[in-house]
Design an enzyme around this catalytic site. Sequence first.
Site, PDB file in Angstrom:
ATOM      1  N   LEU A  11       0.797  -1.236   0.000  1.00  0.00           N
ATOM      2  CA  LEU A  11       0.000   0.000   0.000  1.00  0.00           C
ATOM      3  C   LEU A  11       0.821   1.274   0.000  1.00  0.00           C
ATOM      4  CD1 LEU A  11      -2.683  -0.299   2.825  1.00  0.00           C
ATOM      5  CD2 LEU A  11      -3.116  -0.174   0.370  1.00  0.00           C
ATOM      6  N   GLY A  12       2.015   1.224   0.598  1.00  0.00           N
ATOM      7  CA  GLY A  12       2.786   2.434   0.842  1.00  0.00           C
ATOM      8  C   GLY A  12       3.427   3.053  -0.383  1.00  0.00           C
ATOM      9  N   SER A  13       3.266   2.418  -1.541  1.00  0.00           N
ATOM     10  CA  SER A  13       3.891   2.910  -2.771  1.00  0.00           C
ATOM     11  C   SER A  13       2.851   3.607  -3.649  1.00  0.00           C
ATOM     12  CB  SER A  13       4.505   1.730  -3.534  1.00  0.00           C
ATOM     13  OG  SER A  13       4.606   2.003  -4.912  1.00  0.00           O
ATOM     14  N   PRO A  14       3.058   4.893  -3.959  1.00  0.00           N
ATOM     15  CA  PRO A  14       2.101   5.578  -4.828  1.00  0.00           C
ATOM     16  C   PRO A  14       2.077   4.995  -6.250  1.00  0.00           C
ATOM     17  CG  PRO A  14       4.003   6.991  -4.406  1.00  0.00           C
ATOM     18  CD  PRO A  14       4.141   5.793  -3.522  1.00  0.00           C
ATOM     19  N   THR A  16       2.397   1.886  -6.895  1.00  0.00           N
ATOM     20  CA  THR A  16       1.566   0.692  -6.749  1.00  0.00           C
ATOM     21  C   THR A  16       0.091   1.063  -6.800  1.00  0.00           C
ATOM     22  OG1 THR A  16       3.264  -0.492  -5.525  1.00  0.00           O
ATOM     23  CG2 THR A  16       0.985  -1.211  -5.182  1.00  0.00           C
TER      24      THR A  16
END
Length: 196
Positions: A11-14, A16
């Site tokens: 989740l922490g990757s924009p 992604t």
Amino acid sequence: MSKTVEFFFDLGSPATYLAYTQLPKICAQTGSQLVYKPMLLGGVFKATGNASPAMIPAKGRYMFKDLDRYAQRYDVPLKFNPHFPINTLMLMRAITGMQVRHPERFQAFIDCLFNALWVEGRNLDDPATVAAVLTENGFEPNAVLALTADEQIKTVLKENTEHAVQRGVFGAPSMFVGDELFFGQDRLDFVREALS
């Protein structure tokens, strides 16, 4: 032969988040199946010696401008989260737990978290904010919290992360069509070609 995209995500990757907004459409258009593979990006970075591009100031500034360009191209909302980077350990355990224990609610669960993080810009490092987001979306925060403490769920997430590294994953998003790795939301055209 059934066509499948394995989507290794955190989740922490924009980037992604942007891939997540496009992959269901690509799979629908190519008659393919999307298989979500939650992993812990921090664990991948540690195992591979990689780091977020945001840790290099010039690269980070460029990356967020470039992600904005892609969000406009894809016609999806994207807001730089002022609380970035987020520690996603508990969130990814929760996602893994929902996938294992409540697969019928998995999609709605990741939808609400991606939206809270990358559309609303909410602080998902804060347990009270996470509880509020879950409640607003019809999830019981204490039940979700219990999933994050479940030893089987912890093991599944750890194994997913180790498996990703063994297959050559070094960041997120990473997608496999068969044994072919495609890294980055800017490689979705190649994913589509591989499925066609």
